[in-house]
Design a protein around this motif. Structure first.
Motif: not given
Length: 537
Positions: A282-290, A336-338, A356-366
């Motif tokens: 997911k792009h939002l997870l890739t942003g954390h890598f960067i 991340r979950e849909e 596979t780690i699936s982070l919860p959709f409703y989890g906050d970005w931090k």
């Protein structure tokens, strides 16, 4: 009613309004005296016994639902040593009377119990959990919960009234779903065979023919899969994780884990975390890598999130193509979950490729950021990054306070022939939470985004407005469409009558696709600087 089809046909003519959902687990008799105005849907997930409804006795078992009359008391008597696990859903029923052009809506009070056999327990459970999550959050979430309630009723009514017999394949699939939902509890061949309604030996043979594993082997596989995720993303002990996923003790868990993976739990964690073959889906997870200065081993690379184009050493997964993903042979997949979606099947497919780690959709970005930092063993870097982010946000917030004062601000997304306003999440978490800019009252009830018209924007009546993109697919054609849409807006009389437009308090943020609107640490850091530049310039 003449038959069950007539009953369900009649129920399909009414309107339904969800009121409340309770999840009850008990080993004692339950006595329920219903509110006169409310009907009850009792969904039995587990347990056996008898139900007395207004003097009439009904036997019940798992995978059943009952629509219960509003005016009658309900007594539930459990079989000896039985435990009931159920959802109690309360709702209103209305009938529309449109005779002689005088339309009216009147409450309906059902006076007979309706027994329903549930053919897909997993689906119903997920729908009820989603409704329960949305109830009480906001008016729009209440609306979504009620829409989902209608869909669930249709599913229950149609499946039961069709009279279709479940095939043996359906029954095996049902127990697989049950294992996925209840892997942490005590499960046996006997209990699973009972759910399938089969003889134990016949069920076991049929399960292995269809799945390729015995029920116990499949249960162990599911438990190990969940254990892998917890091992990698937490600092819990093996004993704690063993209990959490359903193993009787840590030693048995370790033996099974090593038999399944070839490594002890501790060696597995060390090996996985030392790997550089970690994939982001997911792009939002890739942003954390960067943000952590780590290039993922593989990720989706496109212009929807332009910064991914700068990843020189990352394999492009070509819009999450499974064949490409398999060829990369990753050691770990992070996704991340849909939202509003049961993606258990996708999780199983991904888990067959790699842990596979699936982070919860409703989890906050931090929390997502910290999880990924933990997996990459960069916790210290993440803590420092977040500390610097907070300092920057506070400095910019103080600057903006003198410029903006008590003015309200909205974030308007422009897409292909559509407008939206962003709510408290996504870009809103920076604008409203970190920079403390004031959201109009209507925005407080929007968690993510909501499509709107110009008339809706007039009702919101914000003092200031940020214009950004909405559902941008990263193509040049979409760029042109959005530019044309913005041009049309500024030619529209109603648009020019908006307070923010009249007062020249409109800030453009639509030239970079979703660089600033992606819900990730890297984008939020860029957005702080961009908002500072836009408003203070």
């Amino acid at each position: 009613m003449n038959n069950r089809t007539d009953v369900f046909d009649k129920l399909a003519t009414y309107l339904y309004k969800l009121n409340d959902i309770k999840h009850v687990t008990s080993n004692r008799m339950i006595v329920s005296k219903n509110n006169h105005a409310l009907q009850t849907l009792l969904i039995i997930l587990d347990g056996k016994g008898n139900m007395v409804v207004g003097g009439k006795t009904l036997a019940f078992h798992r995978r059943q639902a009952f629509v219960l009359p509003s005016e009658l008391s309900v007594q539930i008597r459990l079989d000896e040593k039985s435990l009931i696990d159920c959802f109690i859903v309360q709702f209103h029923v209305f009938n529309i009377n449109d005779k002689k052009e005088r339309e009216s809506i009147k409450p309906v009070f059902l006076n007979w119990p309706v027994e329903i056999e549930i053919s897909n327990v997993s689906l119903i459970i997920n729908m009820v959990k989603e409704m329960k999550h949305k109830l009480g959050k906001s008016s729009f979430n209440e609306m979504k919960a009620n829409i989902l309630f209608q869909e669930m009723l249709v599913t229950l009514f149609v499946n039961d009234s069709s009279g279709k017999k479940e095939s043996t394949s359906d029954r095996i699939a049902l127990t697989k779903d049950y294992i996925e939902q209840n892997y942490s509890t005590v499960l046996s061949r006997k209990s699973l065979a009972e759910i399938a309604g089969m003889n134990i030996d016949y069920y076991s043979r049929l399960f292995k023919q269809q799945v390729g594993k015995t029920p116990v082997e499949y249960l162990t596989e599911v438990r190990i899969r969940h254990a892998k995720n917890t091992l990698i993303t937490s600092n819990e002990t093996s004993r704690s994780i063993a209990q959490k996923v359903g193993f009787k003790d840590e030693f048995y868990f370790s033996r099974k884990f090593k038999a399944e993976t070839g490594f002890s739990p501790s060696v597995y964690v060390k090996k996985t975390k030392e790997s550089n073959k970690v994939v982001s889906l997911k792009h939002l997870l890739t942003g954390h890598f960067i943000a952590l200065n780590v290039d993922p081993f593989a990720a989706i690379i496109n212009d929807v999130y332009p910064v991914t184009k700068k990843l020189q050493h990352t394999i492009d997964l070509e819009e999450s193509n499974l064949d490409t993903l398999m060829r990369t042979k990753p050691d770990l997949i992070i996704t991340r979950e849909e939202r509003d979606c049961d993606d258990a099947e996708e999780q199983k497919i991904l888990s067959q490729i790699a842990p596979t780690i699936s982070l919860p959709f409703y989890g906050d970005w931090k929390s997502h950021f910290k999880k990924i930092a933990s997996v990459l063993e960069r916790e210290n870097e993440a803590d420092l990054w977040l500390e610097q982010y907070e300092i920057k946000a506070q400095k910019i917030e103080r600057k903006l306070e003198g410029k903006v004062g008590m003015d309200s601000i909205i974030i308007v997304g422009v897409g292909k022939g559509k407008l939206c306003v962003y709510g408290q999440r996504n870009i809103g978490t920076v604008i409203y939470d970190d920079l403390l800019l004031r959201a109009p009252k209507a925005i407080e009830e929007i968690p993510h985004y909501q499509e709107v018209s110009i008339d809706d924007l007039h009702r919101i009546n914000a003092d200031r407005m940020i214009i950004t993109t909405y559902k941008h697919n990263g193509t040049k054609v979409m760029n042109q469409m959005i530019q044309q849409e913005i041009h049309r807006l500024f030619q529209n009389v109603k648009w020019n009558e908006l307070k923010a437009v009249r007062n020249n308090q409109v800030y453009p943020l639509y030239g970079n696709q979703h660089l600033y609107t992606c819900y990730t640490s890297f984008s939020h850091n860029l957005l702080l600087d961009k908002v500072n530049q836009l408003i203070l310039s």
